[in-house]
Motif scaffolding. Structure first.
Motif, PDB file in Angstrom:
ATOM      1  N   GLY A   1      59.787 -66.628  52.754  1.00 26.40           N
ATOM      2  CA  GLY A   1      60.585 -67.833  52.943  1.00 26.40           C
ATOM      3  C   GLY A   1      60.428 -68.792  51.788  1.00 26.40           C
ATOM      4  N   LEU A   2      61.165 -69.876  51.841  1.00 27.35           N
ATOM      5  CA  LEU A   2      61.102 -70.920  50.820  1.00 27.35           C
ATOM      6  C   LEU A   2      59.846 -71.757  51.035  1.00 27.35           C
ATOM      7  N   ARG A   3      59.198 -72.153  49.961  1.00 30.21           N
ATOM      8  CA  ARG A   3      58.011 -72.993  50.085  1.00 30.21           C
ATOM      9  C   ARG A   3      58.381 -74.334  50.720  1.00 30.21           C
ATOM     10  N   ASP A   4      57.505 -74.815  51.609  1.00 27.66           N
ATOM     11  CA  ASP A   4      57.682 -76.105  52.285  1.00 27.66           C
ATOM     12  C   ASP A   4      58.975 -76.161  53.093  1.00 27.66           C
ATOM     13  N   ASP A   5      59.420 -75.012  53.574  1.00 23.67           N
ATOM     14  CA  ASP A   5      60.622 -74.964  54.399  1.00 23.67           C
ATOM     15  C   ASP A   5      60.230 -74.523  55.799  1.00 23.67           C
ATOM     16  N   GLU A   6      60.959 -74.988  56.787  1.00 27.82           N
ATOM     17  CA  GLU A   6      60.660 -74.659  58.173  1.00 27.82           C
ATOM     18  C   GLU A   6      61.612 -73.598  58.723  1.00 27.82           C
ATOM     19  N   GLY A   7      62.115 -72.750  57.851  1.00 23.89           N
ATOM     20  CA  GLY A   7      63.083 -71.740  58.276  1.00 23.89           C
ATOM     21  C   GLY A   7      62.563 -70.831  59.365  1.00 23.89           C
TER      22      GLY A   7
ATOM     23  N   ARG B   1      63.192 -71.982  63.134  1.00 23.91           N
ATOM     24  CA  ARG B   1      64.527 -72.138  63.701  1.00 23.91           C
ATOM     25  C   ARG B   1      64.706 -71.261  64.935  1.00 23.91           C
TER      26      ARG B   1
ATOM     27  N   ARG C   1      66.252 -68.765  48.859  1.00 22.40           N
ATOM     28  CA  ARG C   1      66.086 -69.977  48.041  1.00 22.40           C
ATOM     29  C   ARG C   1      66.981 -71.110  48.502  1.00 22.40           C
ATOM     30  N   SER C   2      68.056 -70.781  49.204  1.00 18.90           N
ATOM     31  CA  SER C   2      68.917 -71.830  49.754  1.00 18.90           C
ATOM     32  C   SER C   2      68.319 -72.464  51.006  1.00 18.90           C
ATOM     33  N   GLY C   3      67.284 -71.816  51.564  1.00 20.16           N
ATOM     34  CA  GLY C   3      66.658 -72.328  52.770  1.00 20.16           C
ATOM     35  C   GLY C   3      67.392 -71.981  54.041  1.00 20.16           C
ATOM     36  N   GLN C   4      68.375 -71.090  53.961  1.00 16.61           N
ATOM     37  CA  GLN C   4      69.201 -70.780  55.123  1.00 16.61           C
ATOM     38  C   GLN C   4      68.651 -69.645  55.981  1.00 16.61           C
TER      39      GLN C   4
END
Length: 283
Positions: free
Chosen positions: A167-173, A176, A222-225
């Motif tokens: 996942g993206l760093r510092d993302d809460e993906g 979800r 990288r888009s965080g989606q």
């Protein structure tokens, strides 16, 4: 007429036997279709037997053609290996190599750099695609060899590669509801492992993005989606491996192995296989 088996004639015949069409064989050896046909006819005259059945859908080997094919491959391999050793110039020719995107990112620069240093006159055509697509191209003889993934433990492998959530760093993906995934083709091991483990854990998810290439999967992450599943060695520095937890079950490892289109490959292909064993097993 000389009764010697000219390596050029044998090379043309092997190309025809493997591709099953004069057109594709001619392209492989760098000749016109007419020239390839003439070489096969010259070899048939030399042998004194028909080697091919020619039809509207291509060619098939006669009984004598099948017998010659094994001898031709052995002679060419010995010829090429002897020439390379005695001249010190390395092997020459073109080979078609398939590699999944994740292994290309992890291993390909070292593979190509090392092989070019030993065999500077050789040409390597690289095709990147998921393992099932590479297996299909091997069966059609559109590739000479490929690195592919297999279920861990199913076959002896060069190395084991853990599958990991990315996942993206510092993302809460990963938090979800439902979990949004970016996955490769449905018949790939990473796609199947992700869905099977999430189903077994009762985690709600949906495949929100699909891409056969790693560049597309990485762009989505990288888009965080969404989050993705990659082999551990292919995870780029700007993304992070997500530790398994109650919502992200542990994923299996896969085996990395080499497959060839032919059980007795030509000298150049056999040398590339040896090089892959050296590089991939120690990377």
């Amino acid at each position: 007429m000389s009764r010697d088996l000219d390596p050029d004639l044998l090379r043309c015949f092997v190309a025809v036997a493997e591709t099953r069409t004069l057109g594709r064989a001619a392209a492989r050896i760098g000749r016109t279709q007419a020239a390839a046909s003439m070489q096969v006819k010259k070899l048939e005259t030399l042998i004194g037997q028909p080697l091919l059945h020619r039809g509207a859908r291509g060619v098939t080997l006669t009984h004598h053609g099948e017998r010659l094919l094994g001898h031709a491959r052995t002679l060419l391999q010995q010829h090429d290996a002897a020439l390379a050793e005695l001249t010190g110039a390395g092997l020459t020719g073109t080979l078609r190599f398939g590699c999944p995107d994740d292994y290309a990112a992890a291993f390909l620069p070292r593979i190509l750099r090392g092989f070019a240093g030993r065999h500077p006159q050789a040409v390597v055509d690289v095709v990147c695609a998921p393992s099932p697509r590479l297996e299909e191209r091997l069966r059609r003889h559109e590739l000479d060899l490929a690195l592919v993934s297999t279920a861990d433990g199913a076959e002896p492998a060069l190395r084991r590669e853990p599958l990991v959530w990315v996942g993206l760093r510092d993302d809460e993906g990963a938090a979800r509801e439902p979990l949004r995934l970016a996955l490769s083709d449905p018949d790939t091991l990473d796609h199947r492992a992700a869905c099977e483990r999430l189903d077994a854990a009762g985690v709600a998810y949906r495949v929100a993005y699909a891409s056969a290439g790693m560049a597309g999967l990485l762009a989505v992450v990288r888009s965080g989606q969404a989050i993705a599943v990659l082999t551990q060695s292919a995870v780029p520095a700007d993304l992070r491996i997500l530790a398994p937890d109650t919502r992200l079950p542990a994923l299996p490892a896969v085996g990395v192995l080499v497959r060839t289109a032919l059980p007795r490959p030509a000298a150049l292909v056999a040398e590339f296989v040896r090089h892959l064993h050296e590089v991939v097993s120690s990377a």
